[in-house]
Write an enzyme that holds these catalytic residues in place. Sequence first.
Site, mmCIF file in Angstrom:
data_model
loop_
_atom_site.group_PDB
_atom_site.id
_atom_site.type_symbol
_atom_site.label_atom_id
_atom_site.label_comp_id
_atom_site.label_asym_id
_atom_site.label_seq_id
_atom_site.Cartn_x
_atom_site.Cartn_y
_atom_site.Cartn_z
ATOM 1 N N GLU A 130 0.822 -1.363 0.061
ATOM 2 C CA GLU A 130 0.065 -0.047 0.100
ATOM 3 C C GLU A 130 0.717 1.180 0.019
ATOM 4 O O GLU A 130 0.824 2.019 0.981
ATOM 5 C CB GLU A 130 -1.065 0.023 1.115
ATOM 6 C CG GLU A 130 -1.791 -0.930 1.190
ATOM 7 C CD GLU A 130 -3.177 -0.897 2.263
ATOM 8 O OE1 GLU A 130 -3.059 -0.155 3.010
ATOM 9 O OE2 GLU A 130 -3.965 -1.797 2.530
ATOM 10 N N GLU A 183 -5.178 -8.743 1.376
ATOM 11 C CA GLU A 183 -5.755 -8.163 2.535
ATOM 12 C C GLU A 183 -7.248 -8.213 2.419
ATOM 13 O O GLU A 183 -7.817 -7.347 1.705
ATOM 14 C CB GLU A 183 -5.232 -7.073 3.080
ATOM 15 C CG GLU A 183 -3.790 -7.199 3.798
ATOM 16 C CD GLU A 183 -3.300 -5.629 4.342
ATOM 17 O OE1 GLU A 183 -3.978 -5.162 4.709
ATOM 18 O OE2 GLU A 183 -2.215 -5.457 4.251
HETATM 19 C C1 FCB Z 1 -4.259 -2.249 5.945
HETATM 20 C C2 FCB Z 1 -2.989 -2.296 6.135
HETATM 21 C C3 FCB Z 1 -2.794 -3.132 7.369
HETATM 22 C C4 FCB Z 1 -3.768 -3.298 8.140
HETATM 23 C C5 FCB Z 1 -5.117 -3.187 7.616
HETATM 24 C C6 FCB Z 1 -6.342 -3.091 8.534
HETATM 25 O O1 FCB Z 1 -4.328 -0.890 5.249
HETATM 26 O O2 FCB Z 1 -2.058 -2.845 5.414
HETATM 27 O O3 FCB Z 1 -1.370 -3.345 7.953
HETATM 28 O O4 FCB Z 1 -3.726 -2.117 9.040
HETATM 29 O O5 FCB Z 1 -5.186 -1.928 6.735
#
Ligand code: FCB
Length: 473
Positions: free
Chosen positions: A194, A378
């Site tokens: 990210e 994620e």
């Molecule tokens: C994302 C991050 C991760 C975590 C999630 C909830 O943006 O990459 O580290 O904090 O959110």
Amino acid sequence: MRRRTFLSAAATAVGALAASPRRLPAAEPVTARFPDGFLWGCSTSAYQIEGAVTADGRGASVWDTFSRTPGKVRDGDTGDVACDHYHRYREDVALMARAGMGAYRFSVAWPRVMPDGAGPVNAAGLDFYDRLVDALLESGVEPWPCLFHWDLPQALQDRGGWTDRAIAGRFADYAVAVARRLGDRVTHWAMLNEPGVVAIFGHGTGGHAPGLTGRATCMAALHHQNLAQGTALQALRAAGGGRWRLGTVLCVQPSVPVGGRPENAGAAALWDAVWNRAGLDPLFHGRYPDLLEADVGPLLRAGDPETIRQPVDWLGVNYYSRMHQQPDPGGLFGTGYGPPPPGTQVTAMGWPVEPGGLTEVLLELRDRYGNPPVVLAENGAAYDDRPGPDGAVEDGERIAFLRAHLLAGHAALAQGANLRGWLVWTLLDNFEWAEGYARRFGLVRVDRDTLERTPKASYHWYADVIRRNGVAA
Ligand code: FCB
């Protein structure tokens, strides 16, 4: 400003989502089956779980500095101990293996490997990842290391960090040093996690480390991360001679006008350019979005677009929600978050629960970016789950969230999206950046006093999904 905290006055309280947390009976029919060989696992990141911040010669990171600065992190929490994964990794690997996970995305802490950010490698720091990789492979879990998940060495920050172009070469040197040590056993590598969030929250609004503010600083951090990613991809491709599968991880979330109203459309388009396109477009098309031309103009040098536009063997996509945008004169780009549609449920982060946005993202990658192989790197949710009298954590809301998103991913697959794997965020309740330990995202509860791990109902549910390679009704 805290990260992505939404005004959610219009959203209903959570609770209605609660689903049965019980293990699904084996006979339950599978309604959404995933392709054979679909990859199942989870993601974590170094600073959020490792602790042991001074062990074995680790240098300081920007998150050590930031979290120790009063007022920056909720309750003054730091990652000093976190989940003590540095010492308890075997137990954590066993948890993954027991759930049948086939892959684990973790991040390598740059300050463990190069305490000064550049120069000599700290062998003792790399030893930890060496042990971790071996433990994973012994347990049948494939390691998917990510080379940067936000914990920049403080020594590099002191020299300008991501606002300094020279960091691109330093990141590539570090990447090669790690790959030379682990690359005999690791195939899949992610460059960054990210970069947009690091730029926006770390260098734009200041809610994340290193706490810098301003539009120009934000764009510099973004462009230099893109350069670093491209430089490292080239360096690893050269060093690996084709044996590694290289990718990177972007947070891709639809930016939509609040209320679908035309007067908010401009804000949504600009935020889309900043959040999504500034990562995707240069990587896949070799150019920044027109809307950001004035911002990136002063940063671009000859050859930059070619450096950034690199083939990737896979793309990691992080997805949590749509982003509802409206004009906001006080916002970094003159835009700001507004409420989701009335009735939308929200998680404990205040993030709207909008699985349909994931289908949109995957179809857009199909249509606008050449349908690259995607691993959902994620997806998950924070809820205020608590152990019952017997110690069990019945987190039905999390199960409902995960199920809805898996079905949304499956819907995209059915329409030709190139979705290859799914990594839940996250294994353990951990240090959630500016929210400290107040937000629990884990499939496994971590007791803050004892650090004892207790698999929640969602852990058992996910193990069933993996075993069936699909989601039951
Ligand atoms: C994302 C991050 C991760 C975590 C999630 C909830 O943006 O990459 O580290 O904090 O959110």
